[in-house]
Design a protein around this motif. Structure first.
Motif: not given
Ligand SMILES: C[S@@+](CC[C@H](N)C(=O)[O-])C[C@H]1O[C@@H](n2cnc3c(N)ncnc32)[C@H](O)[C@@H]1O
Length: 244
Positions: A43-46, A49, A88-89, A15, A107, A104-105, A6, A110-111, A66-67
């Motif tokens: 949240l964690g929109c990557g 998509r 950010g987060s 990705y 996320v 989604t996916s 990411f 990741f916590f 955050p990426a």
């Molecule tokens: C598998 S990807 C999913 C991205 C997107 N939701 C998708 O469906 O393609 C996981 C995402 O979670 C994000 N992520 C990781 N740690 C996070 C955190 N503490 N807060 C928010 N997002 C976070 C990563 O940067 C990454 O973009």
């Protein structure tokens, strides 16, 4: 590099090439579309998509991640100017600003620590209006999905916009207390190789239910599959819908 998939500009392209629209996105779109013109935070929109699709469907979307490299890719896509992108987060979320929050996916996984997860849930609850909905996916540890994360089963090859092909494989380093540590190895057709390490937490249904409730959210439904099957019946997923 940790979670380079990411954060590295080339791996972000990988990705996007590997993970296009899927039934996961159909599920989350159906939850969000239940409220027309919703204010949605992803949240964690990557690379955006789903955020972009929700925006195109008429919702008012904020994408948070955050990426920076992933957000750069999102911002370069058609329609990106209609989405608010925030690096950010969960701590950056404004109070009572959203009707729906999505992660989604996986996320949510990741916590990794309880502290990180509980804080994210508390922030999401704070960011939702009363009655707002939170929806997210998390893999059911009983399905032991990481057993397929080995070089033979996980091998995938895609083509990149620069004309190169890349092969990616995943390997699990350790599974400790439902935290799976893994490495993704990438080899490119011009000889370049890159790697990314990461950890994902696999929470049980009981852990999800108690943590969501402790954050002040009421679980409406947990499905086990993308076509709204019951838990345990199909995809090895927990698809959670909760209300603030
Ligand atoms: C598998 S990807 C999913 C991205 C997107 N939701 C998708 O469906 O393609 C996981 C995402 O979670 C994000 N992520 C990781 N740690 C996070 C955190 N503490 N807060 C928010 N997002 C976070 C990563 O940067 C990454 O973009």
């Amino acid at each position: 590099m940790r979670h380079a998939e990411f954060n590295h500009p080339v791996l972000v392209q990988v990705y996007d090439a590997m993970f296009g629209w899927s039934r996961d996105d159909d599920f989350f779109m159906s939850v969000v579309d239940a409220l027309p013109c919703a204010r949605v935070v992803d949240l964690g929109c990557g690379t955006g998509r789903l955020a972009l699709a929700m925006s195109a469907a008429g919702h008012s979307v904020t994408g948070v991640d955050p990426a920076g490299a992933s957000l750069d890719a999102a911002r370069a896509k058609p329609g990106a100017e209609r989405v608010a992108w925030i690096e950010g987060s969960s701590d950056v979320l404004p109070d009572a600003a959203f009707d729906v929050a999505v992660m989604t996916s996986h996320v949510a996984q990741f916590f990794v620590t309880d502290e990180q997860w509980n804080q994210a849930l508390a922030d999401l609850k704070r960011a939702l209006v009363p009655g707002g909905r939170l929806t997210f996916d998390s893999r059911d540890p009983r399905a032991r999905g990481w057993k397929q994360w080995n070089p033979a089963d996980s091998r995938r090859q895609v083509c990149l916009p620069d004309g190169r092909s890349v092969t990616a494989t995943i390997d699990v380093d350790a599974v400790t207390d439902h935290v799976v540590s893994f490495i993704i190895r990438y080899s490119f057709s011009d000889g370049q190789s890159l790697a990314s390490t990461g950890d994902l937490r696999f929470r049980t249904e009981a852990e999800l239910r108690s943590s969501v409730a402790a954050a002040g959210l009421r679980i409406e439904q947990i499905y086990g599959g993308w076509n709204r099957e019951p838990i345990g019946a199909n995809d090895g997923e927990f698809l959670v819908i909760a209300r603030a």
